[in-house]
Design an enzyme around this catalytic site. Structure first.
Site, mmCIF file in Angstrom:
data_model
loop_
_atom_site.group_PDB
_atom_site.id
_atom_site.type_symbol
_atom_site.label_atom_id
_atom_site.label_comp_id
_atom_site.label_asym_id
_atom_site.label_seq_id
_atom_site.Cartn_x
_atom_site.Cartn_y
_atom_site.Cartn_z
ATOM 1 N N LYS A 287 -45.083 -63.358 -0.662
ATOM 2 C CA LYS A 287 -45.174 -63.087 -2.102
ATOM 3 C C LYS A 287 -44.303 -64.085 -2.865
ATOM 4 C CE LYS A 287 -46.534 -58.374 -1.301
ATOM 5 N NZ LYS A 287 -46.168 -57.027 -0.909
ATOM 6 N N GLN B 21 -41.551 -53.008 -1.600
ATOM 7 C CA GLN B 21 -42.340 -53.174 -0.376
ATOM 8 C C GLN B 21 -42.343 -51.862 0.409
ATOM 9 O OE1 GLN B 21 -44.092 -55.987 0.263
ATOM 10 N NE2 GLN B 21 -44.942 -55.092 2.102
ATOM 11 N N ASP C 233 -48.256 -53.417 -8.588
ATOM 12 C CA ASP C 233 -48.988 -52.900 -7.418
ATOM 13 C C ASP C 233 -50.097 -51.933 -7.842
ATOM 14 O OD1 ASP C 233 -48.394 -53.743 -4.813
ATOM 15 O OD2 ASP C 233 -46.534 -52.580 -4.734
HETATM 16 N N1 GUN Z 1 -46.932 -52.667 2.169
HETATM 17 C C1 GUN Z 1 -48.113 -53.060 2.695
HETATM 18 N N2 GUN Z 1 -48.956 -53.420 1.716
HETATM 19 C C2 GUN Z 1 -48.313 -53.254 0.552
HETATM 20 C C3 GUN Z 1 -48.655 -53.478 -0.822
HETATM 21 O O1 GUN Z 1 -49.754 -53.887 -1.174
HETATM 22 N N3 GUN Z 1 -47.676 -53.201 -1.729
HETATM 23 C C4 GUN Z 1 -46.474 -52.724 -1.359
HETATM 24 N N4 GUN Z 1 -45.597 -52.471 -2.330
HETATM 25 N N5 GUN Z 1 -46.110 -52.520 -0.116
HETATM 26 C C5 GUN Z 1 -47.035 -52.783 0.830
#
Ligand code: GUN
Length: 284
Positions: free
Chosen positions: A52, A96, A119
Site C-alpha cells: 500500500k 490492517q 476501506d
Molecule cells: N486485510 C486483508 N485485506 C484487507 C483490506 O482490504 N483492508 C484491511 N483494512 N485489512 C485487510
C-alpha cells in the site's frame, strides 16, 4: 480461447490516471495522505502494508505507517484513530485486518471517520451503498466493477451470481451489481443446488474461498467469470476459486489468478484516497 481480463494492466491504467490527479491536487496545495495502521507483525500484513505504501509513492501520495505493538490496548488504538480523524493532513485511514484477539474489530472500524473510511468498512459507508447514497465502497468489489466496465462487459439486465456473502466482498459486490442494473443472486454455504444457480449466471463472481472449486460444470457456455480467490495449491502454485484450465474453454471472458482481481484492490484503495483528498466522496 476466452478474453482474459488483465487486472494488472487495468490497475496500472487506473494508478496512472490517479498519478495525474494527484499532480493536479498538489498544484492546488493538497497532497493526499493515507494513514495505515498495523497492529503486531504478522508477515502477510506487513507485505500488504508495504504494498500500500509503495502504491502511494507511485502515484505521488503521502503515506503514514503507524506500526503498533501486538500488546497495544484497544483504548490506545482508538485514541490513535481519533487523532488521525482530527488531523487535516490525513485524508484516508486504514487499519490492517485482522487485529489481535483482545481488540474488538467492530469498535475499531466504527471509530474511523466515514469521511476517511477508504476501506469502505464503516456501517455508514455500507448503509450508503445499500441505499444509493455517496460513500466509500469496499475496494475489491469496486475493482471488479472497474474490470467489467473497462473490458466493455455490459452488466445491465444480466444474470449476476455472487458466490460468497462476506461483508468485504460478497455483500457489497451484490449491491454494486444491483446498482448497475444486474439481476443479482447471492449464494452461500446453505444454498441448495449451487451448481444449477451458477449455471444461470451471465456473470459469475466466485468468492467461495476454496481452491479450484468451480469447474466447467458450474458455468454456462459463454459466461463471464470473475475469480476473487487466491490460494496456494499443493505445488505452491497460486490459484483461484476457479479451475481456470477447465473453465477457460467454456466462457467468453475470465480473470486469471494471479493478475486478475488482486491488483485491482490496491488501485481502488488509491482511488478512494484521492477522492477523500478531493473532499468529494465518489465511489467509482
Ligand atoms: N486485510 C486483508 N485485506 C484487507 C483490506 O482490504 N483492508 C484491511 N483494512 N485489512 C485487510
Amino acid at each position: 480461447m476466452p478474453y482474459i481480463i488483465d487486472g494488472k494492466k487495468i490497475s496500472a491504467e487506473i494508478k496512472d490516471e490517479l498519478k495525474q490527479e494527484v499532480a493536479r491536487l498538489k498544484e492546488r496545495g493538497i497532497t493526499p495522505c493515507l494513514a495505515v495502521i498495523q497492529v503486531g507483525e504478522d508477515p502477510a500484513s506487513t507485505v500488504y502494508v508495504n504494498n500500500k505504501q509503495k502504491a502511494c509513492a507511485y502515484i505521488g501520495m503521502e503515506s503514514r505507517a503507524c506500526r503498533l505493538a501486538e500488546t497495544v490496548t484497544e483504548q490506545e488504538l482508538l485514541e490513535l484513530i481519533d487523532s488521525l480523524n482530527k488531523d487535516d493532513s490525513v485524508h484516508g485511514i486504514l487499519v490492517q485486518l485482522p487485529v489481535p484477539g483482545h481488540i474488538d474489530e467492530k469498535r475499531v472500524i466504527d471509530a474511523i471517520s466515514p469521511q476517511k473510511d477508504v476501506d469502505g468498512f464503516h456501517p455508514q459507508s455500507v448503509g450508503a451503498l445499500s441505499i444509493g447514497e455517496q460513500g466509500f465502497v469496499s475496494c475489491t468489489p469496486a475493482g471488479i466493477i472497474q474490470l467489467l466496465k473497462r473490458s466493455h462487459i455490459e452488466i445491465s439486465g444480466k444474470e449476476c451470481v455472487v458466490v460468497g456473502r462476506s461483508n468485504i466482498v460478497g455483500k457489497p459486490m451484490a449491491m454494486l451489481l444491483l446498482r448497475e442494473n444486474g439481476t443479482v443472486t447471492v449464494c452461500h454455504s446453505r444454498t441448495r443446488n449451487l451448481k444449477e444457480v451458477c449455471r444461470r449466471a451471465d456473470i459469475l463472481v466466485a468468492a467461495i474461498g476454496k481452491p479450484r472449486f468451480f469447474d466447467e460444470s458450474y458455468v454456462k457456455e459463454g459466461a463471464v467469470v470473475i475469480d476473487v480467490g487466491i490460494h496456494r495449491d499443493e505445488h505452491n502454485k497460486l490459484c483461484g476459486d476457479v479451475d481456470f484450465d477447465r473453465v477457460a474453454g467454456h466462457v467468453s471472458a475470465i480473470t486469471p489468478v494471479p493478475g486478475g482481481v488482486g491488483p485491482m484492490t490496491i488501485a481502488m484503495l488509491m482511488n478512494n484516497c484521492v477522492e477523500a483528498a478531493q473532499g468529494n466522496i465518489v465511489d467509482e
